[in-house]
Design a protein around this motif. Structure first.
Motif, mmCIF file in Angstrom:
data_model
loop_
_atom_site.group_PDB
_atom_site.id
_atom_site.type_symbol
_atom_site.label_atom_id
_atom_site.label_comp_id
_atom_site.label_asym_id
_atom_site.label_seq_id
_atom_site.Cartn_x
_atom_site.Cartn_y
_atom_site.Cartn_z
ATOM 1 N N ALA A 47 42.858 36.405 42.651
ATOM 2 C CA ALA A 47 42.413 37.519 41.807
ATOM 3 C C ALA A 47 43.196 37.584 40.493
ATOM 4 C CB ALA A 47 42.549 38.834 42.574
ATOM 5 N N GLN A 48 44.440 37.130 40.525
ATOM 6 C CA GLN A 48 45.292 37.211 39.332
ATOM 7 C C GLN A 48 44.981 36.139 38.290
ATOM 8 O OE1 GLN A 48 49.074 37.039 41.287
ATOM 9 N NE2 GLN A 48 49.362 39.262 41.299
ATOM 10 N N GLN A 49 44.195 35.119 38.693
ATOM 11 C CA GLN A 49 43.922 34.017 37.769
ATOM 12 C C GLN A 49 42.861 34.382 36.740
ATOM 13 O OE1 GLN A 49 46.058 31.486 38.205
ATOM 14 N NE2 GLN A 49 46.732 32.822 39.877
ATOM 15 N N LYS A 50 43.021 33.811 35.550
ATOM 16 C CA LYS A 50 42.006 33.994 34.516
ATOM 17 C C LYS A 50 40.896 32.967 34.684
ATOM 18 C CE LYS A 50 44.425 36.352 30.821
ATOM 19 N NZ LYS A 50 45.835 36.300 31.257
ATOM 20 N N SER A 51 41.211 31.866 35.364
ATOM 21 C CA SER A 51 40.205 30.828 35.584
ATOM 22 C C SER A 51 40.204 30.438 37.055
ATOM 23 C CB SER A 51 40.533 29.626 34.698
ATOM 24 O OG SER A 51 41.857 29.211 34.940
ATOM 25 N N ALA A 52 39.301 29.536 37.416
ATOM 26 C CA ALA A 52 39.252 29.071 38.797
ATOM 27 C C ALA A 52 40.526 28.278 39.095
ATOM 28 C CB ALA A 52 38.021 28.183 39.001
ATOM 29 N N ILE A 53 40.967 28.329 40.344
ATOM 30 C CA ILE A 53 42.223 27.659 40.696
ATOM 31 C C ILE A 53 42.009 26.709 41.872
ATOM 32 C CG2 ILE A 53 42.928 29.681 42.101
ATOM 33 C CD1 ILE A 53 45.868 28.933 41.264
ATOM 34 N N SER A 54 42.689 25.569 41.841
ATOM 35 C CA SER A 54 42.554 24.586 42.919
ATOM 36 C C SER A 54 43.455 24.959 44.084
ATOM 37 C CB SER A 54 42.933 23.196 42.403
ATOM 38 O OG SER A 54 44.317 23.157 42.137
ATOM 39 N N ALA A 55 43.148 24.404 45.257
ATOM 40 C CA ALA A 55 43.953 24.671 46.461
ATOM 41 C C ALA A 55 45.396 24.218 46.226
ATOM 42 C CB ALA A 55 43.344 23.936 47.648
ATOM 43 N N MET A 78 42.099 40.011 35.045
ATOM 44 C CA MET A 78 41.840 41.343 35.603
ATOM 45 C C MET A 78 43.102 42.194 35.554
ATOM 46 S SD MET A 78 39.710 42.291 38.938
ATOM 47 C CE MET A 78 39.872 40.728 39.745
ATOM 48 N N LYS A 79 42.910 43.477 35.333
ATOM 49 C CA LYS A 79 44.059 44.385 35.287
ATOM 50 C C LYS A 79 44.607 44.610 36.693
ATOM 51 C CE LYS A 79 43.166 46.970 31.080
ATOM 52 N NZ LYS A 79 41.692 47.120 30.944
ATOM 53 N N GLU A 80 45.913 44.871 36.749
ATOM 54 C CA GLU A 80 46.603 45.059 38.024
ATOM 55 C C GLU A 80 45.912 46.095 38.917
ATOM 56 O OE1 GLU A 80 48.983 43.519 40.541
ATOM 57 O OE2 GLU A 80 49.081 42.816 38.474
ATOM 58 N N ALA A 81 45.523 47.226 38.328
ATOM 59 C CA ALA A 81 44.884 48.292 39.110
ATOM 60 C C ALA A 81 43.554 47.828 39.704
ATOM 61 C CB ALA A 81 44.676 49.518 38.238
ATOM 62 N N MET A 82 42.821 47.024 38.919
ATOM 63 C CA MET A 82 41.539 46.513 39.391
ATOM 64 C C MET A 82 41.741 45.528 40.528
ATOM 65 S SD MET A 82 39.283 45.965 35.981
ATOM 66 C CE MET A 82 37.945 45.014 36.708
ATOM 67 N N ILE A 83 42.786 44.723 40.426
ATOM 68 C CA ILE A 83 43.093 43.757 41.486
ATOM 69 C C ILE A 83 43.419 44.515 42.772
ATOM 70 C CG2 ILE A 83 44.745 42.001 42.259
ATOM 71 C CD1 ILE A 83 44.959 41.117 39.305
ATOM 72 N N GLU A 84 44.274 45.545 42.644
ATOM 73 C CA GLU A 84 44.640 46.339 43.820
ATOM 74 C C GLU A 84 43.396 46.950 44.468
ATOM 75 O OE1 GLU A 84 47.461 46.385 45.437
ATOM 76 O OE2 GLU A 84 48.114 44.937 43.925
ATOM 77 N N ASN A 85 42.507 47.425 43.632
ATOM 78 C CA ASN A 85 41.263 48.026 44.089
ATOM 79 C C ASN A 85 40.423 47.020 44.898
ATOM 80 O OD1 ASN A 85 39.277 49.952 44.349
ATOM 81 N ND2 ASN A 85 38.277 49.371 42.421
ATOM 82 N N GLN A 86 40.309 45.798 44.365
ATOM 83 C CA GLN A 86 39.559 44.739 45.061
ATOM 84 C C GLN A 86 40.208 44.413 46.403
ATOM 85 O OE1 GLN A 86 36.417 44.026 43.253
ATOM 86 N NE2 GLN A 86 36.917 41.920 43.463
ATOM 87 N N LEU A 87 41.556 44.368 46.395
ATOM 88 C CA LEU A 87 42.269 44.015 47.627
ATOM 89 C C LEU A 87 42.086 45.093 48.697
ATOM 90 C CD1 LEU A 87 45.588 42.525 46.151
ATOM 91 C CD2 LEU A 87 43.604 41.279 47.011
ATOM 92 N N ARG A 88 42.116 46.357 48.268
ATOM 93 C CA ARG A 88 41.891 47.466 49.218
ATOM 94 C C ARG A 88 40.497 47.348 49.824
ATOM 95 N NH1 ARG A 88 46.400 48.050 47.694
ATOM 96 N NH2 ARG A 88 46.454 46.407 49.239
#
Ligand SMILES: [Zn+2]
Ligand SMILES: [Zn+2]
Length: 152
Positions: A36-44, A1-11
């Motif tokens: 949100a920054q990951q391209k794939s699923a991430i483990s704990a 995801m693009k940085e701006a889109m991530i910021e949007n989701q976080l807001r």
């Protein structure tokens, strides 16, 4: 995801938490950002490693508490078959039925919301007198990018 889109989701997450009177601490927000920054699923476990880059004192319970909160708020999903986490793209519809397509090669997860799968499963359950409390549909395979890579 693009940085701006991530910021949007976080807001969007921040606003929803304000409305719900839920405490989105800076640390929980940071965990959401990392997912949100990951391209794939991430483990704990991998999340903890990433979080420690900015918060060296972070411990496993820190991550688990943050993940529980984010799951409760419907901002992320747990992928059961790989025991990992992905961002949800449907923050505003807190309860939805999703199918997760999981790429075995790159780990990418695509979420599709669908009600029909729930109806099919419930019809099957009724026929056999079974009562469904929780259902998970996680087909594994290859994403479009990986199919192309394998073709060469
Ligand atoms: Zn979702
Ligand atoms: Zn792939």
């Amino acid at each position: 995801m693009k940085e701006a889109m991530i910021e949007n989701q976080l807001r969007q997450a921040e606003e929803l938490c304000k409305k719900r009177n839920a405490r989105l601490t800076p640390q929980r927000l940071e965990v959401l950002r990392l997912i949100a920054q990951q391209k794939s699923a991430i483990s704990a476990y991998n999340l903890l490693d990433l979080l420690r880059q900015t918060e060296p004192q972070a411990k496993p319970p820190t991550i688990y508490r943050a993940l529980d909160f984010l799951l409760e708020q419907g901002f992320i999903h747990r992928i059961e078959s790989t025991n990992s986490f992905v961002l949800c793209h449907h923050f505003s519809t807190p309860s939805h039925n999703s199918v997760f397509f999981i790429c075995n090669r790159c780990g990418r997860v695509q979420e599709y919301t669908t009600e029909s799968i729930k109806h099919i499963l419930h019809r099957m359950a009724i026929a056999s007198g079974f009562s469904i409390t929780h259902n998970i549909v996680e087909p594994h395979g290859l994403c479009l990018t990986c199919i192309k890579v394998q073709a060469y």
